[in-house]
Write an enzyme that holds these catalytic residues in place. Structure first.
Site, PDB file in Angstrom:
ATOM      1  N   GLY A  15       0.837  -1.203   0.000  1.00 48.13           N
ATOM      2  CA  GLY A  15       0.000   0.000   0.000  1.00 48.13           C
ATOM      3  C   GLY A  15       0.865   1.243   0.000  1.00 48.13           C
ATOM      4  O   GLY A  15       1.860   1.310   0.716  1.00 48.13           O
ATOM      5  N   ARG A  76       0.981  -5.082  -5.070  1.00 47.95           N
ATOM      6  CA  ARG A  76       1.204  -6.241  -4.206  1.00 47.95           C
ATOM      7  C   ARG A  76       1.368  -7.404  -5.172  1.00 47.95           C
ATOM      8  O   ARG A  76       0.412  -7.800  -5.827  1.00 47.95           O
ATOM      9  CB  ARG A  76       0.014  -6.445  -3.270  1.00 47.95           C
ATOM     10  CG  ARG A  76      -0.152  -5.303  -2.269  1.00 47.95           C
ATOM     11  CD  ARG A  76      -1.203  -5.626  -1.212  1.00 47.95           C
ATOM     12  NE  ARG A  76      -1.206  -4.612  -0.161  1.00 47.95           N
ATOM     13  CZ  ARG A  76      -2.078  -3.614  -0.075  1.00 47.95           C
ATOM     14  NH1 ARG A  76      -3.057  -3.522  -0.963  1.00 47.95           N
ATOM     15  NH2 ARG A  76      -2.007  -2.726   0.890  1.00 47.95           N
ATOM     16  N   ASP A 107       5.448  -4.948   5.860  1.00 48.55           N
ATOM     17  CA  ASP A 107       5.902  -6.306   6.167  1.00 48.55           C
ATOM     18  C   ASP A 107       6.065  -7.197   4.939  1.00 48.55           C
ATOM     19  O   ASP A 107       7.042  -7.924   4.809  1.00 48.55           O
ATOM     20  CB  ASP A 107       4.880  -6.981   7.090  1.00 48.55           C
ATOM     21  CG  ASP A 107       5.307  -6.859   8.537  1.00 48.55           C
ATOM     22  OD1 ASP A 107       6.482  -6.544   8.766  1.00 48.55           O
ATOM     23  OD2 ASP A 107       4.454  -7.080   9.421  1.00 48.55           O
ATOM     24  N   THR A 129       4.266   2.599   5.876  1.00 46.26           N
ATOM     25  CA  THR A 129       2.857   2.197   5.858  1.00 46.26           C
ATOM     26  C   THR A 129       2.089   3.089   6.822  1.00 46.26           C
ATOM     27  O   THR A 129       2.606   3.429   7.902  1.00 46.26           O
ATOM     28  CB  THR A 129       2.650   0.718   6.256  1.00 46.26           C
ATOM     29  OG1 THR A 129       1.269   0.528   6.631  1.00 46.26           O
ATOM     30  CG2 THR A 129       3.515   0.270   7.417  1.00 46.26           C
ATOM     31  N   ASP A 131      -0.199   2.229   8.608  1.00 44.07           N
ATOM     32  CA  ASP A 131      -0.684   1.433   9.745  1.00 44.07           C
ATOM     33  C   ASP A 131       0.252   1.476  10.961  1.00 44.07           C
ATOM     34  O   ASP A 131      -0.157   1.118  12.056  1.00 44.07           O
ATOM     35  CB  ASP A 131      -0.865  -0.036   9.322  1.00 44.07           C
ATOM     36  CG  ASP A 131      -1.788  -0.183   8.119  1.00 44.07           C
ATOM     37  OD1 ASP A 131      -2.647   0.691   7.930  1.00 44.07           O
ATOM     38  OD2 ASP A 131      -1.637  -1.174   7.377  1.00 44.07           O
TER      39      ASP A 131
END
Ligand code: F6P
Length: 326
Positions: A15, A76, A107, A129, A131
């Site tokens: 992402g 991805r 990751d 990221t 996140d």
């Protein structure tokens, strides 16, 4: 000691995250300043498989530091997870004469980096990221910008919620991590925040908090839900059932991934890009550039992938302390 390196590749994968461009720029400019050529691999690991690349120079990275997304595109790659895909990627590295690759992402990107390094290509990973869910690094590029974007959106929602005396349920991204939800919840003064790191009890964590806020005189309520903790639609239905309120649901979605990066993401991204080139130049491939207590460190890639970090649950206590009185 400097390792003789002539040409390196740089790619963004997974992402996208605001600040990736700052990293790419720093990698290219640092490499050039050391007399090393830099090749941009496009569309993540797919670019290595297919030989999709662009030669980078000072001009190709001018005025990208302020841009969201990634100028190298991202993907991805399912094919790269296969042995065959990895062999094709290695062939491309050999054909282009790449002495190392810098892979920017999360990751999944690091697992790809490890696979490539096991095939003999030195790879340095850089965590990016929204996140913030990478075990080896306290900070990941893009998180600060995503927080600010979500805060901006929720502040706007609050205006209309306050005017109509309504309840708002906002779902934020984060995959299986609650960093975004918790930081944003604190920064917006949310009535309640649900995160996956804590067992979810809607009666205790949301309904009771709305009641306490109402008893303290509040007539509008802001509930922030991490996507990993549940769906905003379901939580909204439960609030309605328990309180009779008629909440409005907003899923912030991919808006959180866009926008011009904050100074933190530009500055940290630039330092990480610089360190990644330094690592390759000193013969230290197969590592991840991470942050630890404000410093940039580099960690062996296998070790990095096995690391976990402690979720800052003390921030949940802060949230509770400043919201329970309404
Ligand atoms: O990892 C970044 C992230 O934005 C997550 O927060 C989210 O769950 C996921 O990616 C969405 O992925 P996609 O862009 O493939 O829909």
């Amino acid at each position: 000691m400097e390792h003789k390196i002539k040409r390196i590749g740089v790619l963004t994968s997974g992402g996208d995250a605001p600040g990736m461009n700052a990293v790419v720029r720093a990698v290219v400019r640092t490499a050039m300043s050391r007399g090393v050529e830099c090749i941009g691999i496009r569309r993540g690991y797919n670019g290595l498989i297919k030989g999709d690349f662009i030669r980078m120079d000072a001009g190709t990275v001018s005025h990208i530091i302020e841009k969201g997304g990634t100028v190298l595109y991202t993907a991805r790659s399912e094919e790269f997870k296969t042995e065959e895909g990895q062999k094709k990627a290695v062939d491309t590295c050999r054909l282009l004469g790449l002495d190392g690759v810098i892979a920017i992402g999360g990751d999944g990107t690091f697992r790809g980096a490890l696979a490539l390094s096991r095939h003999g290509i030195p790879v340095v990973g850089i965590p990016a990221t929204i996140d913030n869910d990478i075990g080896c690094s306290q900070y990941t590029i893009g998180f600060d910008t995503a927080c600010n974007t979500a805060v901006y959106a929720i502040d706007m929602l609050r205006d209309t919620m306050q005017s109509h005396e309504r309840c708002s349920v906002v779902e934020v991204m984060g995959r299986q991590a609650g960093y975004l939800a918790l930081y944003v919840g604190i920064a917006t003064g949310a009535t309640a925040v649900l995160i996956p790191e804590r067992s979810v009890d809607v009666e205790r964590d949301v309904v009771e908090k709305i009641r306490q806020a109402r008893l303290a005189g509040r007539t509008h309520f802001m509930v922030v839900v991490a996507e990993g903790a549940g769906s905003a639609m379901d939580i909204s239905a439960k609030i309605h059932e328990a309180t009779g309120l008629d909440p409005r649901v907003t899923v912030l979605g991919h808006i959180q991934r866009g926008g011009s990066p904050t100074s933190r993401d530009r500055e940290t991204g630039t330092r990480m890009g610089y360190e990644a080139v330094q690592a390759l130049m000193s013969g230290n491939g197969n590592c991840v550039i991470a942050t630890k207590d404000g410093k940039i460190v580099n960690i062996d890639i296998e070790e990095a992938l096995a690391m976990t970090k402690e979720f800052p649950m003390d921030r949940y206590d802060v949230l509770e302390a400043v919201t329970t009185n309404g």
